[in-house]
Design a protein around this motif. Structure first.
Motif, PDB file in Angstrom:
ATOM      1  N   CYS A 114      44.767  43.391  38.971  1.00 15.75           N
ATOM      2  CA  CYS A 114      43.415  42.851  38.639  1.00 15.75           C
ATOM      3  C   CYS A 114      42.310  44.045  38.975  1.00 15.75           C
ATOM      4  O   CYS A 114      41.294  44.022  38.464  1.00 15.75           O
ATOM      5  N   PHE A 122      37.464  37.992  36.535  1.00 11.20           N
ATOM      6  CA  PHE A 122      37.018  37.783  37.833  1.00 11.20           C
ATOM      7  C   PHE A 122      37.710  36.517  38.645  1.00 11.20           C
ATOM      8  O   PHE A 122      38.157  36.601  39.489  1.00 11.20           O
ATOM      9  N   GLU A 123      38.019  35.457  37.580  1.00 13.16           N
ATOM     10  CA  GLU A 123      38.413  34.196  38.431  1.00 13.16           C
ATOM     11  C   GLU A 123      40.012  34.511  38.773  1.00 13.16           C
ATOM     12  O   GLU A 123      40.420  34.139  39.554  1.00 13.16           O
ATOM     13  N   LEU A 161      39.678  45.578  36.660  1.00 14.19           N
ATOM     14  CA  LEU A 161      38.319  45.715  36.933  1.00 14.19           C
ATOM     15  C   LEU A 161      37.740  47.079  36.973  1.00 14.19           C
ATOM     16  O   LEU A 161      36.538  47.285  36.548  1.00 14.19           O
ATOM     17  N   TYR A 171      33.750  47.941  36.467  1.00 15.14           N
ATOM     18  CA  TYR A 171      33.211  46.981  37.583  1.00 15.14           C
ATOM     19  C   TYR A 171      33.406  47.740  39.026  1.00 15.14           C
ATOM     20  O   TYR A 171      32.973  46.819  39.839  1.00 15.14           O
ATOM     21  N   THR A 179      41.214  37.451  39.333  1.00 16.68           N
ATOM     22  CA  THR A 179      41.258  38.338  40.478  1.00 16.68           C
ATOM     23  C   THR A 179      41.182  37.243  41.780  1.00 16.68           C
ATOM     24  O   THR A 179      41.655  37.610  42.710  1.00 16.68           O
ATOM     25  N   ALA A 180      39.893  36.555  41.890  1.00 13.65           N
ATOM     26  CA  ALA A 180      39.896  35.596  43.080  1.00 13.65           C
ATOM     27  C   ALA A 180      40.950  34.931  43.301  1.00 13.65           C
ATOM     28  O   ALA A 180      41.557  34.551  44.317  1.00 13.65           O
TER      29      ALA A 180
END
Length: 97
Positions: free
Chosen positions: A61, A13-14, A65, A70, A16-17
């Protein structure tokens, strides 16, 4: 998936951000260049190449996910995008009035 096994879901998630931020920066640089405001020495073909690279990073990413469960399936997300596109067009038409 090997990537998630190695780095874990929070790091995914990091990542991806981070990739989304990098894509946003390229988009802003391209907008500046296209408007010819606040000059940047980078030419449009170089910016477009970077845009492709950063978009690919974001898509990678997002694909991971999705694979990890997700994100919804592609068909459902296509429906969401279609609905939002219609709403965007509608807002633009209202704005022109």
């Amino acid at each position: 998936m090997k990537i998630v096994e190695e780095i874990g879901v929070p790091a995914l998630f990091e990542q991806t951000a981070e990739e989304c931020v990098e894509l946003a920066h390229v988009c802003m640089k391209l907008a500046r260049k296209l408007r010819q405001e606040n000059p940047t020495p980078i030419d449009i073909p170089d910016i477009m190449s970077k845009l492709d690279e950063e978009a690919a990073d974001v898509m990678l990413c997002l694909n991971i996910l999705r694979h990890e469960g997700y994100l919804a399936d592609v068909e459902y997300m296509d429906k969401i995008m279609h609905r939002k596109e219609l709403r965007w067009v509608e807002r633009l038409e209202e704005w022109k009035k």
